[in-house]
Motif scaffolding. Structure first.
Motif, PDB file in Angstrom:
ATOM      1  N   LEU A 512     -34.705  99.001  24.701  1.00  9.35           N
ATOM      2  CA  LEU A 512     -33.715  99.063  23.610  1.00  9.35           C
ATOM      3  C   LEU A 512     -33.826  97.752  22.829  1.00  9.35           C
ATOM      4  O   LEU A 512     -33.630  96.679  23.393  1.00  9.35           O
ATOM      5  CB  LEU A 512     -32.298  99.235  24.167  1.00  9.35           C
ATOM      6  CG  LEU A 512     -31.188  99.310  23.126  1.00  9.35           C
ATOM      7  CD1 LEU A 512     -31.363 100.515  22.193  1.00  9.35           C
ATOM      8  CD2 LEU A 512     -29.822  99.377  23.816  1.00  9.35           C
ATOM      9  N   SER A 513     -34.164  97.856  21.518  1.00 11.98           N
ATOM     10  CA  SER A 513     -34.382  96.632  20.740  1.00 11.98           C
ATOM     11  C   SER A 513     -33.952  96.842  19.296  1.00 11.98           C
ATOM     12  O   SER A 513     -34.030  97.959  18.759  1.00 11.98           O
ATOM     13  CB  SER A 513     -35.862  96.252  20.794  1.00 11.98           C
ATOM     14  OG  SER A 513     -36.086  95.061  20.092  1.00 11.98           O
ATOM     15  N   GLU A 514     -33.471  95.730  18.706  1.00  9.93           N
ATOM     16  CA  GLU A 514     -33.139  95.721  17.283  1.00  9.93           C
ATOM     17  C   GLU A 514     -33.794  94.518  16.646  1.00  9.93           C
ATOM     18  O   GLU A 514     -33.870  93.446  17.264  1.00  9.93           O
ATOM     19  CB  GLU A 514     -31.621  95.621  17.066  1.00  9.93           C
ATOM     20  CG  GLU A 514     -30.917  96.963  17.044  1.00  9.93           C
ATOM     21  CD  GLU A 514     -29.492  96.818  16.600  1.00  9.93           C
ATOM     22  OE1 GLU A 514     -29.262  96.497  15.403  1.00  9.93           O
ATOM     23  OE2 GLU A 514     -28.592  97.016  17.435  1.00  9.93           O
ATOM     24  N   LYS A 515     -34.265  94.694  15.448  1.00 12.94           N
ATOM     25  CA  LYS A 515     -34.936  93.613  14.747  1.00 12.94           C
ATOM     26  C   LYS A 515     -33.989  92.441  14.578  1.00 12.94           C
ATOM     27  O   LYS A 515     -32.836  92.615  14.168  1.00 12.94           O
ATOM     28  CB  LYS A 515     -35.415  94.123  13.375  1.00 12.94           C
ATOM     29  CG  LYS A 515     -36.545  93.321  12.770  1.00 12.94           C
ATOM     30  CD  LYS A 515     -37.851  93.573  13.503  1.00 12.94           C
ATOM     31  CE  LYS A 515     -39.009  92.917  12.744  1.00 12.94           C
ATOM     32  NZ  LYS A 515     -40.269  93.014  13.472  1.00 12.94           N
ATOM     33  N   ASP A 516     -34.447  91.244  14.961  1.00 14.16           N
ATOM     34  CA  ASP A 516     -33.728  89.980  14.848  1.00 14.16           C
ATOM     35  C   ASP A 516     -32.488  89.879  15.713  1.00 14.16           C
ATOM     36  O   ASP A 516     -31.698  88.937  15.558  1.00 14.16           O
ATOM     37  CB  ASP A 516     -33.333  89.698  13.366  1.00 14.16           C
ATOM     38  CG  ASP A 516     -34.558  89.579  12.472  1.00 14.16           C
ATOM     39  OD1 ASP A 516     -35.586  89.023  12.964  1.00 14.16           O
ATOM     40  OD2 ASP A 516     -34.505  90.043  11.328  1.00 14.16           O
ATOM     41  N   LYS A 517     -32.289  90.849  16.623  1.00 15.39           N
ATOM     42  CA  LYS A 517     -31.098  90.788  17.486  1.00 15.39           C
ATOM     43  C   LYS A 517     -31.448  90.696  18.975  1.00 15.39           C
ATOM     44  O   LYS A 517     -30.625  90.311  19.782  1.00 15.39           O
ATOM     45  CB  LYS A 517     -30.208  92.003  17.240  1.00 15.39           C
ATOM     46  CG  LYS A 517     -29.535  91.977  15.891  1.00 15.39           C
ATOM     47  CD  LYS A 517     -28.518  93.103  15.767  1.00 15.39           C
ATOM     48  CE  LYS A 517     -27.785  93.029  14.406  1.00 15.39           C
ATOM     49  NZ  LYS A 517     -26.758  94.093  14.280  1.00 15.39           N
ATOM     50  N   GLY A 518     -32.619  91.094  19.346  1.00 13.07           N
ATOM     51  CA  GLY A 518     -33.005  90.969  20.738  1.00 13.07           C
ATOM     52  C   GLY A 518     -33.481  92.281  21.354  1.00 13.07           C
ATOM     53  O   GLY A 518     -33.511  93.327  20.687  1.00 13.07           O
ATOM     54  N   THR A 519     -33.827  92.200  22.626  1.00 14.90           N
ATOM     55  CA  THR A 519     -34.399  93.347  23.338  1.00 14.90           C
ATOM     56  C   THR A 519     -33.788  93.447  24.737  1.00 14.90           C
ATOM     57  O   THR A 519     -33.538  92.425  25.396  1.00 14.90           O
ATOM     58  CB  THR A 519     -35.916  93.192  23.480  1.00 14.90           C
ATOM     59  OG1 THR A 519     -36.501  93.053  22.167  1.00 14.90           O
ATOM     60  CG2 THR A 519     -36.551  94.400  24.186  1.00 14.90           C
ATOM     61  N   ILE A 520     -33.586  94.717  25.169  1.00 18.35           N
ATOM     62  CA  ILE A 520     -33.140  94.982  26.543  1.00 18.35           C
ATOM     63  C   ILE A 520     -34.183  95.915  27.188  1.00 18.35           C
ATOM     64  O   ILE A 520     -34.444  97.003  26.671  1.00 18.35           O
ATOM     65  CB  ILE A 520     -31.760  95.652  26.583  1.00 18.35           C
ATOM     66  CG1 ILE A 520     -30.719  94.756  25.895  1.00 18.35           C
ATOM     67  CG2 ILE A 520     -31.355  95.940  28.032  1.00 18.35           C
ATOM     68  CD1 ILE A 520     -29.365  95.424  25.774  1.00 18.35           C
ATOM     69  N   ILE A 521     -34.759  95.445  28.283  1.00 17.63           N
ATOM     70  CA  ILE A 521     -35.717  96.269  29.024  1.00 17.63           C
ATOM     71  C   ILE A 521     -35.103  96.603  30.379  1.00 17.63           C
ATOM     72  O   ILE A 521     -34.684  95.696  31.118  1.00 17.63           O
ATOM     73  CB  ILE A 521     -37.059  95.541  29.229  1.00 17.63           C
ATOM     74  CG1 ILE A 521     -37.725  95.272  27.866  1.00 17.63           C
ATOM     75  CG2 ILE A 521     -38.000  96.353  30.140  1.00 17.63           C
ATOM     76  CD1 ILE A 521     -39.034  94.514  27.969  1.00 17.63           C
ATOM     77  N   THR A 522     -35.073  97.915  30.701  1.00 16.66           N
ATOM     78  CA  THR A 522     -34.456  98.379  31.947  1.00 16.66           C
ATOM     79  C   THR A 522     -35.502  99.136  32.772  1.00 16.66           C
ATOM     80  O   THR A 522     -36.171 100.036  32.265  1.00 16.66           O
ATOM     81  CB  THR A 522     -33.269  99.305  31.673  1.00 16.66           C
ATOM     82  OG1 THR A 522     -32.326  98.609  30.838  1.00 16.66           O
ATOM     83  CG2 THR A 522     -32.590  99.720  32.978  1.00 16.66           C
ATOM     84  N   VAL A 523     -35.634  98.741  34.038  1.00 13.85           N
ATOM     85  CA  VAL A 523     -36.582  99.384  34.954  1.00 13.85           C
ATOM     86  C   VAL A 523     -35.817  99.891  36.170  1.00 13.85           C
ATOM     87  O   VAL A 523     -35.042  99.143  36.786  1.00 13.85           O
ATOM     88  CB  VAL A 523     -37.686  98.400  35.419  1.00 13.85           C
ATOM     89  CG1 VAL A 523     -38.609  99.076  36.438  1.00 13.85           C
ATOM     90  CG2 VAL A 523     -38.484  97.906  34.211  1.00 13.85           C
ATOM     91  N   HIS A 524     -36.031 101.169  36.505  1.00  8.90           N
ATOM     92  CA  HIS A 524     -35.452 101.770  37.711  1.00  8.90           C
ATOM     93  C   HIS A 524     -36.602 102.275  38.609  1.00  8.90           C
ATOM     94  O   HIS A 524     -37.478 102.990  38.121  1.00  8.90           O
ATOM     95  CB  HIS A 524     -34.530 102.951  37.373  1.00  8.90           C
ATOM     96  CG  HIS A 524     -33.270 102.538  36.692  1.00  8.90           C
ATOM     97  ND1 HIS A 524     -33.125 102.549  35.317  1.00  8.90           N
ATOM     98  CD2 HIS A 524     -32.085 102.095  37.199  1.00  8.90           C
ATOM     99  CE1 HIS A 524     -31.911 102.140  34.984  1.00  8.90           C
ATOM    100  NE2 HIS A 524     -31.253 101.852  36.116  1.00  8.90           N
TER     101      HIS A 524
END
Length: 531
Positions: A512-524
């Motif tokens: 989950l990512s937005e330009k200039d706001k950051g990224t969230i990577i989730t691994v299960h």
């Protein structure tokens, strides 16, 4: 003597032993045959003189001469002819008073027969004996002479020289010696041929070399930690080293090993199939009872002919422990390389400050490094040991978090149930996930003035959850489709490789990512204690 004998080659020993055996055998045989020949020769000559005496005793000429009571020339000539033809020492015709009618020495005709062995012939006996007469030692045959009415009128004595007997025996023994010598030569040739064959069969090795090779082989077999089983082409066990025997005993087998069918010891191994297999079976998973082992099966060839098969195996759990140690070592090496790289960067900065005489800035820089070092134990690094039980992952994660903090990143950790210890497949996968997501996060934040990283490690319902959130530059939805790292070397393998790794363990990856706001990577990744 033993040292001298030890220096003799195998070929020499075989030839010496074989020749000695042949020689002793021939000597014993020769002595036995020589004795028999001597005995038979004497018996033959005794029989010969006895038969001759018998023939002469029944001659009409002999009987008529004895009845007349005086010798005549015809009798003397006849007897001399018979003596010469048969090579006798003498033929003596005598009357009942032992007066000679014939003798080779004509001067002794008319004299009394000499010898103490002539008494019994005048009692009607015929026999042979050995005695010394006027012509020397001889074997003598005696035979009585009767007239037509059966009255004894004299006797015949036929003698053969003892020397002649010895010469006949010696002649036979010379022939025997020649045969013995020829047999010995043939025996030596056979010993040489046998020694060469043995030497060739043993690949030119000497007994000490063979003994040493066997000892070295046994030592090597027992030194390896792998179990080793070998069979011949009939499926009978030729070899089971200590590791293999200990494993088979632990799994319930209590019988013999050598010359026992492999199907009775370990039927699941199917080792006989390796004899006819076109290619070896490498790293196959096979069960023995409740234990899983990794097996490699290969055929054994001698002179391009398959003579059996060999299996090497190790328990799967032991291999996992080894892989765990290797991955831990790799993680540690990776951390050392990172620290070395960072340390060299700091040295370059310090060197530049010294060269530009920026001593105040240098003082502040060193103070900042010292402060960061002392504050390190109070940072997020100190929390990792409580969140991850596995030493390899905890160590690696601590190094990555510590590096981030040293680079000015504010790291915050959220947690739930700690992660457990894991097997090698999970360790390898999580090292890939952690390394690449941290690298990507740093690349996204390094241009930012304020850098924040949030890390979540939880275990929920048998699933390991890993969430990493950064405040970096982010990327658009279209860029997510081609999000593949281009970095090389120690910086990881990229999102594509993360996906490949976690799919093997039935895991999922969400971005989950937005330009200039950051990224969230989730691994299960699903995980149970039996994984």
């Amino acid at each position: 003597m033993k040292q001298l004998w030890g220096k003799v080659s195998l070929k020499g020993q075989v030839m010496l032993f074989t020749s000695l055996i042949v020689l002793i055998s021939l000597l014993i045989l020769s002595a036995f045959v020589a004795h028999n020949q001597s005995k038979n020769t004497r018996e033959y000559l005794a029989e010969k003189v006895q038969i001759s005496a018998s023939h002469i005793a029944y001659s009409a000429l002999i009987q008529d001469s004895l009845l007349i009571g005086e010798p005549n020339q015809e009798l003397i000539d006849y007897v001399e002819l018979v003596r010469e033809e048969n090579d006798f020492l003498y033929i003596v015709i005598m009357d009942n008073q032992k007066i000679r009618f014939t003798h080779p020495d004509h001067e002794k005709i008319g004299q009394t027969f000499v010898g103490s062995d002539a008494e019994e012939v005048f009692n009607g006996e015929k026999y042979t004996s050995e005695d010394i007469g006027t012509l020397g030692p001889s074997m003598r045959a005696f035979h009585p002479v009767w007239d037509r009415e059966g009255n004894q009128i004299g006797a015949v004595s036929v003698g053969i020289a003892t020397k002649s007997i010895q010469e006949a025996v010696l002649e036979n023994q010379i022939i025997l010696i020649m045969i013995t010598a020829i047999s010995l030569i043939l025996g030596l040739i056979g010993a040489w041929y046998l020694a060469n064959r043995m030497k060739k069969t043993l690949n030119g090795m000497e007994p000490k070399e063979i003994a040493l090779a066997v000892q070295e082989r046994n030592s090597m077999l027992e030194a390896v930690n792998d179990g080793i089983l070998a069979i011949n082409n009939r499926g009978e066990v030729l070899l089971a080293n200590d590791t293999a025997q200990q494993f088979l005993r632990r799994t319930g087998y209590r019988g013999q090993y050598e010359h026992t069918s492999i199907d009775l010891i370990w039927p699941e191994l199917k080792l006989q199939e390796a004899i006819t297999a076109k290619s070896p079976g490498n790293h196959e998973l096979i069960k023995k009872g409740d234990v899983e082992v990794i097996v490699t099966r290969v055929p054994m060839y001698v002179n391009n002919q398959c003579v059996g098969a060999l299996a090497t195996f190790n328990e799967r759990s032991q291999l996992h422990d080894i892989m765990r140690d290797l991955i831990g070592a790799e993680v540690y090496a990776h951390s050392l390389r990172s620290e070395t790289h960072e340390f060299m960067n700091k040295l370059h900065i310090i060197q530049a400050m010294v060269e530009t005489e920026s001593y105040e800035e240098l003082k502040d820089y060193i103070a900042d490094i010292s402060e960061r070092y002392h504050l390190k134990t109070a940072s997020a690094v100190s929390q990792v040991g409580q969140l991850v039980e596995d030493v390899s992952i905890a160590h690696y994660l601590s190094k990555r978090i510590g590096w981030m903090e040293q680079m000015g990143v504010n790291v915050h950790i959220q947690s739930g149930i700690p992660w457990p210890s894991m097997n090698t497949d999970f360790i390898d996968t999580w090292v890939t996930v952690i390394g690449n997501t941290f690298d990507n996060a740093w690349e996204a934040m390094k241009q930012k003035e304020h850098r924040n990283l949030t890390l979540t490690l939880k275990q929920v319902g048998g699933v390991l959850r890993y969430v990493i959130e950064d405040n970096g530059i982010g990327f658009s939805a279209s860029e997510q489709q081609v999000l593949v790292t281009t970095k090389k070397g120690d910086h990881g393998y990229g999102i594509a490789n993360i996906q490949k790794k976690i799919q093997l363990l039935h895991g999922t990856l969400d971005i989950l990512s937005e330009k200039d706001k950051g990224t969230i990577i989730t691994v299960h990744i699903p995980y149970t204690e039996r994984s």
